[in-house]
Motif scaffolding. Structure first.
Motif, PDB file in Angstrom:
ATOM      1  N   LYS A 279       7.052 -13.975 -24.403  1.00 41.98           N
ATOM      2  CA  LYS A 279       7.585 -14.620 -23.617  1.00 41.98           C
ATOM      3  C   LYS A 279       8.795 -15.612 -24.208  1.00 41.98           C
ATOM      4  CE  LYS A 279       6.687 -18.785 -20.502  1.00 41.98           C
ATOM      5  NZ  LYS A 279       5.950 -19.592 -19.876  1.00 41.98           N
ATOM      6  N   ILE A 280       8.573 -16.063 -25.318  1.00 39.48           N
ATOM      7  CA  ILE A 280       9.334 -16.951 -25.824  1.00 39.48           C
ATOM      8  C   ILE A 280      10.449 -16.036 -26.644  1.00 39.48           C
ATOM      9  CG2 ILE A 280       9.763 -18.499 -27.943  1.00 39.48           C
ATOM     10  CD1 ILE A 280       6.815 -19.602 -27.351  1.00 39.48           C
TER      11      ILE A 280
ATOM     12  N   ALA B  12      11.835 -14.336 -16.148  1.00 35.74           N
ATOM     13  CA  ALA B  12      11.494 -14.812 -17.665  1.00 35.74           C
ATOM     14  C   ALA B  12      10.386 -15.737 -17.827  1.00 35.74           C
ATOM     15  CB  ALA B  12      12.609 -15.684 -18.352  1.00 35.74           C
ATOM     16  N   PHE B  13       9.508 -15.989 -16.572  1.00 36.51           N
ATOM     17  CA  PHE B  13       8.286 -16.321 -16.415  1.00 36.51           C
ATOM     18  C   PHE B  13       8.348 -17.953 -16.966  1.00 36.51           C
ATOM     19  CE2 PHE B  13       7.751 -11.767 -16.797  1.00 36.51           C
ATOM     20  CZ  PHE B  13       6.734 -11.532 -15.807  1.00 36.51           C
ATOM     21  N   GLN B  14       9.363 -18.563 -16.913  1.00 36.13           N
ATOM     22  CA  GLN B  14       9.261 -19.968 -17.516  1.00 36.13           C
ATOM     23  C   GLN B  14       8.608 -20.768 -16.332  1.00 36.13           C
ATOM     24  OE1 GLN B  14      13.169 -21.093 -19.103  1.00 36.13           O
ATOM     25  NE2 GLN B  14      13.347 -19.177 -20.225  1.00 36.13           N
ATOM     26  N   GLU B  15       8.115 -22.259 -16.533  1.00 36.23           N
ATOM     27  CA  GLU B  15       7.692 -22.941 -16.069  1.00 36.23           C
ATOM     28  C   GLU B  15       8.682 -23.802 -15.376  1.00 36.23           C
ATOM     29  OE1 GLU B  15       4.409 -23.494 -14.981  1.00 36.23           O
ATOM     30  OE2 GLU B  15       3.670 -21.788 -16.081  1.00 36.23           O
ATOM     31  N   GLU B  16       8.574 -24.561 -14.396  1.00 38.84           N
ATOM     32  CA  GLU B  16       9.761 -25.220 -13.595  1.00 38.84           C
ATOM     33  C   GLU B  16      10.431 -26.100 -14.473  1.00 38.84           C
ATOM     34  OE1 GLU B  16      11.642 -28.501 -11.623  1.00 38.84           O
ATOM     35  OE2 GLU B  16       9.977 -28.630 -12.689  1.00 38.84           O
TER      36      GLU B  16
ATOM     37  N   VAL C 115      11.177  -5.795 -23.183  1.00 41.03           N
ATOM     38  CA  VAL C 115      10.291  -6.789 -23.829  1.00 41.03           C
ATOM     39  C   VAL C 115       9.263  -6.898 -22.327  1.00 41.03           C
ATOM     40  CG1 VAL C 115      10.094  -9.536 -24.107  1.00 41.03           C
ATOM     41  CG2 VAL C 115      11.740  -8.237 -25.318  1.00 41.03           C
ATOM     42  N   ARG C 116       9.881  -6.945 -21.148  1.00 42.46           N
ATOM     43  CA  ARG C 116       8.854  -7.277 -20.035  1.00 42.46           C
ATOM     44  C   ARG C 116       7.785  -6.032 -20.120  1.00 42.46           C
ATOM     45  NH1 ARG C 116       9.828 -10.207 -15.234  1.00 42.46           N
ATOM     46  NH2 ARG C 116       9.264  -8.163 -14.249  1.00 42.46           N
ATOM     47  N   ALA C 117       8.255  -4.910 -20.430  1.00 47.21           N
ATOM     48  CA  ALA C 117       7.198  -3.749 -20.515  1.00 47.21           C
ATOM     49  C   ALA C 117       6.295  -4.086 -21.575  1.00 47.21           C
ATOM     50  CB  ALA C 117       8.132  -2.624 -21.056  1.00 47.21           C
ATOM     51  N   LYS C 118       6.590  -4.820 -22.572  1.00 41.85           N
ATOM     52  CA  LYS C 118       5.838  -5.104 -23.707  1.00 41.85           C
ATOM     53  C   LYS C 118       4.661  -5.946 -23.327  1.00 41.85           C
ATOM     54  CE  LYS C 118       8.473  -3.752 -27.771  1.00 41.85           C
ATOM     55  NZ  LYS C 118       8.981  -4.193 -28.796  1.00 41.85           N
TER      56      LYS C 118
ATOM     57  N   SER D  99      16.982 -14.316 -22.558  1.00 41.95           N
ATOM     58  CA  SER D  99      17.495 -15.096 -21.486  1.00 41.95           C
ATOM     59  C   SER D  99      18.723 -16.033 -21.589  1.00 41.95           C
ATOM     60  CB  SER D  99      16.555 -15.607 -20.674  1.00 41.95           C
ATOM     61  OG  SER D  99      15.430 -14.847 -20.209  1.00 41.95           O
ATOM     62  N   ASN D 100      18.534 -16.957 -22.773  1.00 44.19           N
ATOM     63  CA  ASN D 100      19.375 -17.835 -23.148  1.00 44.19           C
ATOM     64  C   ASN D 100      20.774 -17.149 -23.325  1.00 44.19           C
ATOM     65  OD1 ASN D 100      17.724 -19.896 -23.529  1.00 44.19           O
ATOM     66  ND2 ASN D 100      17.537 -19.745 -25.889  1.00 44.19           N
TER      67      ASN D 100
END
Length: 598
Positions: free
Chosen positions: A489-490, A522-526, A288-291, A496-497
């Motif tokens: 991302k979602i 996973a690029f999530q906000e704080e 998914v990160r590659a996509k 990641s869950n």
């Protein structure tokens, strides 16, 4: 991450526990009943009836209103009676020749056996009633809310039943205090419970007080007296929480390998092990990160001062490019108090696309977007609350948690960066179109009430995640690479869950490790990452249902395409896979494709 409250009903009923209602439980697909099918049908009716008697609050939510004036009995005597009934039912179920059952009943029998075994294990070994106050909160909050949220009966009738339950709340909270062992309660659970218990009083101000005029005379006087009893009981209980429970809470919130693995089997009813899930999830993170990098490259074209996007990036270049593109999406944020309005618009946009592409049969009625009730906040950002299987004509709620008033502007910005307009659009797909709302509409058409009550969380949550991916595959927001990036991302969040679920409870990951993984990998906000750390402490194995169910739905569709070839129709497949209710995906796949039920 959003979720469906329907997936909690099976656990609530099974964890605690003759329909006189006209329901179907056996051989739901029609045809003559074998002797085994007849025995199973009788057993299923008995289990459903008695489970509703053991848990009147769950019965109300499901749509059985015979016990609306009663509270669930969580006392030692009540727990013992429910446990004894579960063991008796399981013995009777095992005595039925499963190979002689219809295929539909083989699925239902497997789901019932899993629920009974889970109930027995939870009561005797897990003992949630002794250490998890949120189990008690689910009942206390649902007792009045489930009576007032939907118009299943005239308002005066519902208010009179609410009067009875409010009068029963003091005894229920007293039993809560007697059963919970403060030293066994983990601090995250105690703190969340303290916040949610206060929220119970909002049910009075928001649902009862505005409707007082619906009653007159002695009925109104009784209601007002019950409100005072209810309010005083909540205040007294809050004092106990703050002065006794929270100071003494020192339980271990981490499940450990043995408990986690056992509960994982009950949650998923899948042959996948914890190790299988971890291997699949870690591979999916890379994919998914590659996509995401490819989508970021598209989004950054022509953007001034964009970081380099080479065809073969280094890890740092990939990270910087994805982050820069996500920052563009995050900048398009809704106003702090406009989450419901934004979600409503997003749901309509998703519906129009589904209709235009004819992707699936849709319900006729709308889904209602509401602010999440105060007593439910602190667990997830959003959820879908569908009517019970006996009341499929009533409203479905898409509940959105507001930004807490006490949050600083910096915290609010962090939240709306995560839940920016594109993210809210994707969540609307997950919750409503064609996610939970549509899936449960189809599930409610399946005639087995037993299967509806015991619905599979991995099927329900996995379908919603699948719906997000499928919509992009079909061209939803195709001219907006930032939407595609946000959807990925979602999806990465769902993957990641599953990783942090076991990493926290089995591997002992610290808060710092979790925060680094969620914010960097996973690029999530704080604020999102902090909320997920809290949620993961409060739940065990539920966070794994999203990725496992998504993977199984993708595999089921691939199998259908391979088998049907040029005859494959996406709409027919969607309507077909959803036509069996909400069993574990492998069972729905077997029924659809005529595979062996194992």
């Amino acid at each position: 991450m959003a979720y469906s409250r329907r997936t909690l009903l099976g656990g609530l009923v099974g964890g605690l526990g003759g329909f006189s209602l006209p329901i179907v439980v056996g051989n739901a697909m029609g045809g003559a009943l074998s002797a085994a099918d007849q025995a199973f049908s009788k057993l299923a009716v008995s289990w459903l009836d008695q489970s509703m008697r053991f848990n009147p609050v769950a019965a109300t939510a499901i749509g059985d209103h015979r016990f609306d004036a009663l509270m669930t009995d969580f006392s030692p005597k009540g727990r013992a009676a429910a446990l004894d009934f579960a063991k008796t039912t399981l013995r009777a179920l095992k005595a039925i020749d499963s190979e002689s059952l219809s295929r539909a009943n083989q699925v239902d029998a497997s789901m019932l056996a899993n629920a009974l075994e889970s109930q027995i294990w939870t009561t005797e070994i897990g003992q949630d009633w002794a250490w998890n106050p949120l189990v008690w909160q689910e009942v206390a909050g649902g007792a009045i809310y489930s009576l007032m949220a939907r118009e299943f009966a005239p308002l005066p009738t519902r208010l009179i039943r609410a009067t009875a339950r409010m009068n029963a709340i003091p005894a229920f909270l007293a039993e809560t205090r007697a059963s919970l062992v403060p030293a066994r309660v983990p601090m995250p659970h105690a703190v969340t419970y303290a916040a949610q218990n206060k929220g119970l009083k909002s049910i009075l101000s928001e649902m009862i007080t505005p409707n007082l005029s619906a009653l007159e005379g002695k009925d109104r006087a009784a209601l007002e007296a019950a409100m005072a009893v209810f309010s005083a009981a909540i205040d007294s209980h809050q004092s106990w929480i703050e002065t006794v429970l929270v100071p003494a809470a020192q339980g271990e919130f981490r499940a450990g390998a043995a408990r986690f693995d056992q509960q994982l089997r009950y949650t998923l009813l899948s042959p996948l092990s914890r190790q299988d899930i971890r291997t699949r999830a870690e591979a999916a993170v890379i994919e998914v990160r590659a996509k995401m990098y490819h989508a970021a490259c598209m989004a950054l074209k022509g953007v001034a001062d964009a970081p380099p996007t080479p065809a073969n990036p280094t890890d740092a270049q990939r990270q910087n490019a994805i982050r820069a593109a996500l920052d563009l999406a995050a900048a398009d944020r809704p106003a702090r108090h406009a989450l419901v309005e934004t979600s409503t618009k997003a749901t309509q946009i998703a519906r129009e696309f589904v209709v235009a592409k004819d992707l699936i049969t849709l319900p006729e009625g709308p889904v209602r977007i509401i602010l999440m009730p105060e007593f439910q906040r602190g667990f997830a950002v959003a959820y879908c609350d569908s009517p019970g299987p006996l009341e499929k004509h009533l409203d479905t709620f898409y509940a959105v948690s507001p930004i807490p008033d006490e949050w600083s502007e910096e915290q609010a910005i962090s939240f709306t960066r995560e839940y920016n307009r594109r993210a809210i659009q994707d969540i609307a797909v997950h919750e409503a179109m064609p996610g939970h709302y549509v899936q449960i509409f189809h599930a409610n058409a399946y005639p087995s009430i037993l299967r509806a009550v015991l619905s599979s969380g991995s099927f329900v949550e996995g379908w919603a995640v699948y719906g997000e991916t499928m919509m992009v595959e079909e061209g939803f927001m195709a001219d907006d690479p930032l939407y595609h990036l946000t959807q990925l991302k979602i999806l990465l969040r769902a993957i990641s869950n599953a990783i942090i679920d076991q990493a926290i409870h089995v591997d002992g990951w610290s808060e710092a490790q979790v925060m680094t993984f969620l914010t960097q990998t996973a690029f999530q906000e704080e604020r999102e990452a902090a909320g997920k750390w809290r949620r993961a402490q409060l739940s065990i194995t539920q966070l794994s249902t999203y990725f496992v169910g998504f993977s199984e739905h993708m595999e089921a569709r691939a199998a259908a395409k391979a088998k049907q070839g040029s005859a494959f129709s996406l709409k027919a497949y969607h309507d077909g896979i959803l036509s069996f209710g909400s069993p574990p995906v492998r069972y729905a796949r077997a029924l659809l494709l005529d595979e062996a039920i194992v």
